[in-house]
Design an enzyme around this catalytic site. Structure first.
Site, PDB file in Angstrom:
ATOM      1  N   HIS A 106       0.853  -1.177   0.000  1.00 60.28           N
ATOM      2  CA  HIS A 106       0.000   0.000   0.000  1.00 60.28           C
ATOM      3  C   HIS A 106       0.893   1.233   0.000  1.00 60.28           C
ATOM      4  O   HIS A 106       1.960   1.230   0.604  1.00 60.28           O
ATOM      5  CB  HIS A 106      -0.887   0.008   1.262  1.00 60.28           C
ATOM      6  CG  HIS A 106      -2.044   0.940   1.146  1.00 60.28           C
ATOM      7  ND1 HIS A 106      -1.944   2.266   1.466  1.00 60.28           N
ATOM      8  CD2 HIS A 106      -3.316   0.739   0.719  1.00 60.28           C
ATOM      9  CE1 HIS A 106      -3.111   2.843   1.246  1.00 60.28           C
ATOM     10  NE2 HIS A 106      -3.954   1.938   0.782  1.00 60.28           N
ATOM     11  N   ASP A 140      -7.929  -5.605   0.441  1.00 54.36           N
ATOM     12  CA  ASP A 140      -8.393  -6.464  -0.640  1.00 54.36           C
ATOM     13  C   ASP A 140      -7.947  -7.905  -0.502  1.00 54.36           C
ATOM     14  O   ASP A 140      -8.450  -8.780  -1.210  1.00 54.36           O
ATOM     15  CB  ASP A 140      -7.908  -5.916  -1.991  1.00 54.36           C
ATOM     16  CG  ASP A 140      -8.635  -4.633  -2.343  1.00 54.36           C
ATOM     17  OD1 ASP A 140      -9.835  -4.575  -2.071  1.00 54.36           O
ATOM     18  OD2 ASP A 140      -8.003  -3.721  -2.881  1.00 54.36           O
TER      19      ASP A 140
HETATM   20  N1  ACO Z   1       3.984  -7.566  -4.736  1.00 56.27           N
HETATM   21  C1  ACO Z   1       5.311  -7.548  -4.942  1.00 56.27           C
HETATM   22  N2  ACO Z   1       6.092  -6.463  -4.801  1.00 56.27           N
HETATM   23  C2  ACO Z   1       5.490  -5.335  -4.432  1.00 56.27           C
HETATM   24  C3  ACO Z   1       4.094  -5.262  -4.181  1.00 56.27           C
HETATM   25  C4  ACO Z   1       3.345  -6.437  -4.352  1.00 56.27           C
HETATM   26  N3  ACO Z   1       2.022  -6.439  -4.150  1.00 56.27           N
HETATM   27  N4  ACO Z   1       3.771  -4.013  -3.853  1.00 56.27           N
HETATM   28  C5  ACO Z   1       4.907  -3.300  -3.873  1.00 56.27           C
HETATM   29  N5  ACO Z   1       5.950  -4.105  -4.211  1.00 56.27           N
HETATM   30  C6  ACO Z   1       7.382  -3.732  -4.293  1.00 56.27           C
HETATM   31  C7  ACO Z   1       7.649  -2.855  -5.512  1.00 56.27           C
HETATM   32  O1  ACO Z   1       7.966  -3.639  -6.642  1.00 56.27           O
HETATM   33  C8  ACO Z   1       8.818  -2.028  -5.012  1.00 56.27           C
HETATM   34  O2  ACO Z   1       9.972  -2.852  -5.041  1.00 56.27           O
HETATM   35  P1  ACO Z   1      11.429  -2.228  -5.396  1.00 56.27           P
HETATM   36  O3  ACO Z   1      11.705  -1.231  -4.295  1.00 56.27           O
HETATM   37  O4  ACO Z   1      12.355  -3.386  -5.420  1.00 56.27           O
HETATM   38  O5  ACO Z   1      11.272  -1.548  -6.737  1.00 56.27           O
HETATM   39  C9  ACO Z   1       8.483  -1.795  -3.535  1.00 56.27           C
HETATM   40  O6  ACO Z   1       7.663  -2.906  -3.163  1.00 56.27           O
HETATM   41  C10 ACO Z   1       7.745  -0.486  -3.266  1.00 56.27           C
HETATM   42  O7  ACO Z   1       6.519  -0.523  -3.981  1.00 56.27           O
HETATM   43  P2  ACO Z   1       5.933   0.651  -4.891  1.00 56.27           P
HETATM   44  O8  ACO Z   1       5.530   0.073  -6.203  1.00 56.27           O
HETATM   45  O9  ACO Z   1       6.902   1.803  -4.914  1.00 56.27           O
HETATM   46  O10 ACO Z   1       4.668   1.035  -4.054  1.00 56.27           O
HETATM   47  P3  ACO Z   1       3.502   1.985  -4.515  1.00 56.27           P
HETATM   48  O11 ACO Z   1       3.142   2.782  -3.335  1.00 56.27           O
HETATM   49  O12 ACO Z   1       3.852   2.737  -5.754  1.00 56.27           O
HETATM   50  O13 ACO Z   1       2.334   0.970  -4.914  1.00 56.27           O
HETATM   51  C11 ACO Z   1       0.486  -0.498  -4.665  1.00 56.27           C
HETATM   52  C12 ACO Z   1       1.327   0.621  -4.018  1.00 56.27           C
HETATM   53  C13 ACO Z   1       0.013  -0.043  -6.067  1.00 56.27           C
HETATM   54  C14 ACO Z   1      -0.738  -0.762  -3.805  1.00 56.27           C
HETATM   55  C15 ACO Z   1       1.368  -1.765  -4.797  1.00 56.27           C
HETATM   56  O14 ACO Z   1       1.777  -2.187  -3.509  1.00 56.27           O
HETATM   57  C16 ACO Z   1       0.618  -2.897  -5.513  1.00 56.27           C
HETATM   58  O15 ACO Z   1       0.620  -2.919  -6.749  1.00 56.27           O
HETATM   59  N6  ACO Z   1      -0.010  -3.846  -4.756  1.00 56.27           N
HETATM   60  C17 ACO Z   1      -0.788  -4.919  -5.357  1.00 56.27           C
HETATM   61  C18 ACO Z   1      -2.159  -4.399  -5.804  1.00 56.27           C
HETATM   62  C19 ACO Z   1      -3.083  -4.135  -4.629  1.00 56.27           C
HETATM   63  O16 ACO Z   1      -3.244  -4.958  -3.737  1.00 56.27           O
HETATM   64  N7  ACO Z   1      -3.728  -2.965  -4.685  1.00 56.27           N
HETATM   65  C20 ACO Z   1      -4.737  -2.576  -3.669  1.00 56.27           C
HETATM   66  C21 ACO Z   1      -4.236  -1.429  -2.854  1.00 56.27           C
HETATM   67  S1  ACO Z   1      -5.373  -1.060  -1.585  1.00 56.27           S
HETATM   68  C22 ACO Z   1      -6.648  -0.305  -2.397  1.00 56.27           C
HETATM   69  O17 ACO Z   1      -6.501   0.397  -3.349  1.00 56.27           O
HETATM   70  C23 ACO Z   1      -7.951  -0.548  -1.893  1.00 56.27           C
END
Ligand code: ACO
Length: 435
Positions: A311, A369
């Site tokens: 998140h 979720d």
């Molecule tokens: N699985 C694997 N790796 C992940 C995940 C994940 N679900 N989420 C983040 N990461 C990793 C990224 O690849 C990044 O790695 P790095 O530093 O090696 O490049 C690091 O964790 C930081 O993540 P960001 O992408 O910078 O986080 P951001 O804040 O941009 O994205 C998001 C947040 C979109 C929710 C992301 O965590 C994601 O895609 N999660 C899966 C989808 C999801 O569950 N969305 C629902 C969110 S809650 C809602 O909207 C109700």
């Protein structure tokens, strides 16, 4: 309560004699922010923040999240207390008005919402225009946006009473719109709302009832439905809420703005994640495949994500995920499901991920979720409806945030700047002269 100036931050541009003093503002809780509005005038530079990870786009007194501590407050009330003791319509009143209602305020509010829960009969014909296999979110975007064509006589967004009625209409009508999207795809007759039922009961009724038999409300399921609505009601300046605010900042009507919010919610990185979690669990299929799946997730060359994890704001357990995980057990017990392979798989996946350095180092925890799809599936909702249900719940948050913005005297059109990286000025060359 508005922000107060606490101090200042001085920024000096290296290699120039330009500097500026920017006010440091404090809210009631949470990190301070510095106000960069005069920075361009003083320094000739903008800030750069793709994804807005470090930018507060507005003042708001609706919802507060402490992502490090895993805290979520609606108007100051902890989500755990509201989940345990409140009802969805009471939470709607709270989000919209700022305080909990008295008994008579609550009753009036409930009546006010109910009075608007039917759809104009002409809207029925819209559904026939969609393919039967249309995604419910496609139907939601279309039909909610189309409400502006029905209430165009009452769309003065600067008028308090018009805004109040639009809020009632939206909160009241979205469950009917979502339930009918399902009925249309199932080929079943539309079921009209009933005012002797609560908001959550009514939704279950319109969704599940058929004319051939009596529909009995299961109190455990309607309580779970109400809980799911409360947990999803607002979440400060997330992607869909910011979309609603940006659309609303132009003076667009609230029905169009909420349709924009629904479109934004649809994506798998946001509200679409609940649907994506179930698809992911189905693909993993068995606990023995978890390791291989997580190896794919951790592989930099692979785009696979652990859906329902991570998140932008929470760097701790999402408090909503904890509540929903417990509710999952209650619902499955009520339905007599002793062992749900999906829940077992999800819990094992969570356990393994939470002890894996990849997720620990990045502070990736389950979000709302991760478990919501399991409970919704057990309650008889098809996967394609999950995000539509999220939209039903979030409508009150969008409307509250839109109203707050419209009432803000500082409100102006939202218009981010950019760091241009394209071609500098060049002259047009006729096609005959292009090599
Ligand atoms: N699985 C694997 N790796 C992940 C995940 C994940 N679900 N989420 C983040 N990461 C990793 C990224 O690849 C990044 O790695 P790095 O530093 O090696 O490049 C690091 O964790 C930081 O993540 P960001 O992408 O910078 O986080 P951001 O804040 O941009 O994205 C998001 C947040 C979109 C929710 C992301 O965590 C994601 O895609 N999660 C899966 C989808 C999801 O569950 N969305 C629902 C969110 S809650 C809602 O909207 C109700």
């Amino acid at each position: 309560m508005s922000a107060s100036a606490k101090g200042s931050v001085t920024i000096t541009l290296d290699g120039s004699n330009k500097s500026t003093r920017l006010p440091l503002l404090s809210g009631t809780v949470g990190p301070d922010v510095f106000d960069i509005r005069k920075m361009y005038a003083d320094l000739g530079v903008f800030t750069y923040d793709p994804g807005y990870g470090a930018t507060a786009s507005c003042d708001s007194s609706i919802t507060y999240i402490d992502g490090d501590a895993g805290i979520l407050l609606y108007r100051g009330y902890p989500i755990e207390q509201l989940a345990e003791q409140s009802r969805f319509l009471e939470v709607c009143y709270l989000l919209l008005n700022g305080d909990l209602p008295t008994a008579s305020e609550y009753r009036n509010f409930e009546l006010g919402v109910m009075r608007h829960n039917m759809l104009h009969e002409q809207i029925r014909t819209f559904y026939n225009g969609f393919r039967r296999d249309a995604h419910p979110m496609a139907v939601m975007c279309g039909v909610v946006g189309a409400l502006s064509a029905f209430y165009h006589d009452n769309l003065d967004v600067r008028d308090t009473e018009s805004r109040r009625i639009a809020a009632f209409r939206l909160i009241a009508k979205v469950p009917t719109i979502a339930a009918w999207a399902h009925k249309y795809s199932a080929g079943q007759p539309f079921v009209y709302p009933r005012n002797d039922l609560t908001y959550a009961e009514n939704f279950l009724y319109m969704f599940h009832a058929v004319p051939t038999e009596e529909y009995k409300i299961n109190p455990v399921l309607s309580k779970a439905m109400d809980l799911i609505l409360i947990l999803h009601a607002d979440h400060e300046q997330n992607a869909s809420t910011s979309t609603v605010r940006l659309a609303g900042s132009t003076g667009a009507n609230p029905f169009a703005c909420i349709a924009a919010g629904i479109a934004s919610l649809w994506g798998p990185a946001h509200g679409g994640a609940n649907e994506a979690v179930l698809k992911m669990l189905a693909e993993i299929g068995h606990t023995r495949n978890i390791k291989a799946f997580l190896d794919d997730v951790k592989d930099k060359d692979n785009q696979t994500k652990l859906m329902g994890f991570g998140h932008r704001v929470y760097k701790n357990y999402d408090p909503r995920a904890k509540i929903i995980q417990k509710a999952c057990h209650d619902v499955l017990a009520e339905l007599g499901i002793k062992d749900d392979p999906l829940l077992d798989l999800a819990m094992e996946l969570e356990k393994i991920a939470l002890s894996d350095p990849y997720f620990v180092d990045r502070k990736l925890y389950p979000n709302v979720d991760f478990y919501s799809g399991i409970i919704l599936k057990a309650m008889g909702f098809p996967t394609s409806m999950f995000t539509a249900l999220f939209a039903v719940a979030r409508t009150v948050g969008w409307v509250s945030q839109w109203t707050e913005m419209m009432e803000d005297p500082q409100q102006r059109i939202g218009r981010p700047r950019q760091l241009y990286t394209g071609a500098p000025r060049r002259d047009y060359v006729p096609v005959s002269q292009r090599g």
